[in-house]
Enzyme design. Structure first.
Site, short mmCIF file in Angstrom:
data_model
loop_
_atom_site.label_atom_id
_atom_site.label_comp_id
_atom_site.label_asym_id
_atom_site.label_seq_id
_atom_site.Cartn_x
_atom_site.Cartn_y
_atom_site.Cartn_z
N ILE A 56 56.65 31.06 41.47
CA ILE A 56 58.00 30.59 41.15
C ILE A 56 58.94 31.66 41.66
CG2 ILE A 56 59.66 30.10 39.36
CD1 ILE A 56 57.47 28.79 37.80
N PRO A 57 59.69 31.36 42.72
CA PRO A 57 60.39 32.41 43.48
C PRO A 57 61.66 32.89 42.82
CG PRO A 57 60.83 30.27 44.44
CD PRO A 57 59.91 30.03 43.29
N CYS A 58 61.53 33.57 41.68
CA CYS A 58 62.71 34.05 40.98
C CYS A 58 63.43 35.13 41.79
CB CYS A 58 62.35 34.56 39.59
SG CYS A 58 61.18 35.90 39.60
N HIS A 59 62.73 35.68 42.80
CA HIS A 59 63.38 36.69 43.65
C HIS A 59 64.45 36.06 44.53
CE1 HIS A 59 59.96 35.04 45.89
NE2 HIS A 59 60.66 35.27 46.98
#
Length: 181
Positions: free
Chosen positions: A142-145
């Site tokens: 989950i690409p929270c970056h």
DNA sequence: AACCCGCCCAACT
DNA sequence: AGTTGGGCGGGTT
């Protein structure tokens, strides 16, 4: 605290080195339970996991589809984590909403906390969104970056490696897209 | 129910 | 480049 009795399932773990540092996964039969990324030392990661888990869990070899994808992603490949099974059972409804919205941000692009808040129907919830992302159990997948501040600054990153890693990941994705143009 | 914190934001100065 | 007040979910007491 992660506890096998509470989850009523067996939990296994694997550790593996990548170009962004040591990574590890906790897995149940429901899917991915936790993902750790960006640790400088294997022991740091091990200690972190030991501190988060309340029982003895079994170590298994670092193989399988998800780990394979993580390794390829970390080596700079344009990887889609679509189809990865994840165990959402410990997350609040709000957190699930935030994380599922974050999942839709494409490789190589970014979105702001405020916009993400709007898309989930919580127009003034940017800070709450940040809170939910800070507890993202599945960084990278989950690409929270890819979620940054409205003024263009990166904002925070609570996974191992901190904001440095956040910037590195974004840079890596840009580079990968440029190469394949 | 009250209080505090946090990967924020817009509007100021 | 700082400061301020608002806003929100979630954890703790």
């Amino acid at each position: 605290m992660i506890n096998e009795k509470r989850y009523r399932v067996l939990i296994t773990y694997s550790l593996f080195p990548t170009s962004i540092g040591w990574c590890g996964v906790l897995t149940t039969q429901r899917g991915l339970l936790r993902l750790y990324a960006g640790y400088a030392e294997r022991n740091q990661l091990l200690n972190h996991i030991a501190g988060a888990v309340d029982s003895h869990i079994k170590k298994v070899p670092a193989t399988g589809i998800v780990i394979d994808k993580i390794k390829r992603y970390c080596s700079g490949k344009h990887v889609s984590f679509e189809g990865c099974k994840m165990d959402w059972s410990s997350l609040s409804p709000f957190q699930q909403k935030v994380l599922k919205a974050a999942l839709k941000i494409p490789y190589g692009s970014v979105e702001t906390y405020g916009n993400l808040a709007r898309t989930i129907g919580c127009p003034h919830g940017s800070r709450a969104v940040g809170n939910a992302l800070a507890k993202n159990p599945f960084p990278l997948v989950i690409p929270c970056h890819r979620i940054i501040r409205g003024d263009g600054k990166p904002g925070g990153f609570s996974a191992g490696g901190g904001v440095m890693l956040k910037n590195k990941l974004l840079q890596m994705e840009q580079l990968s897209l440029q190469k394949n143009r």
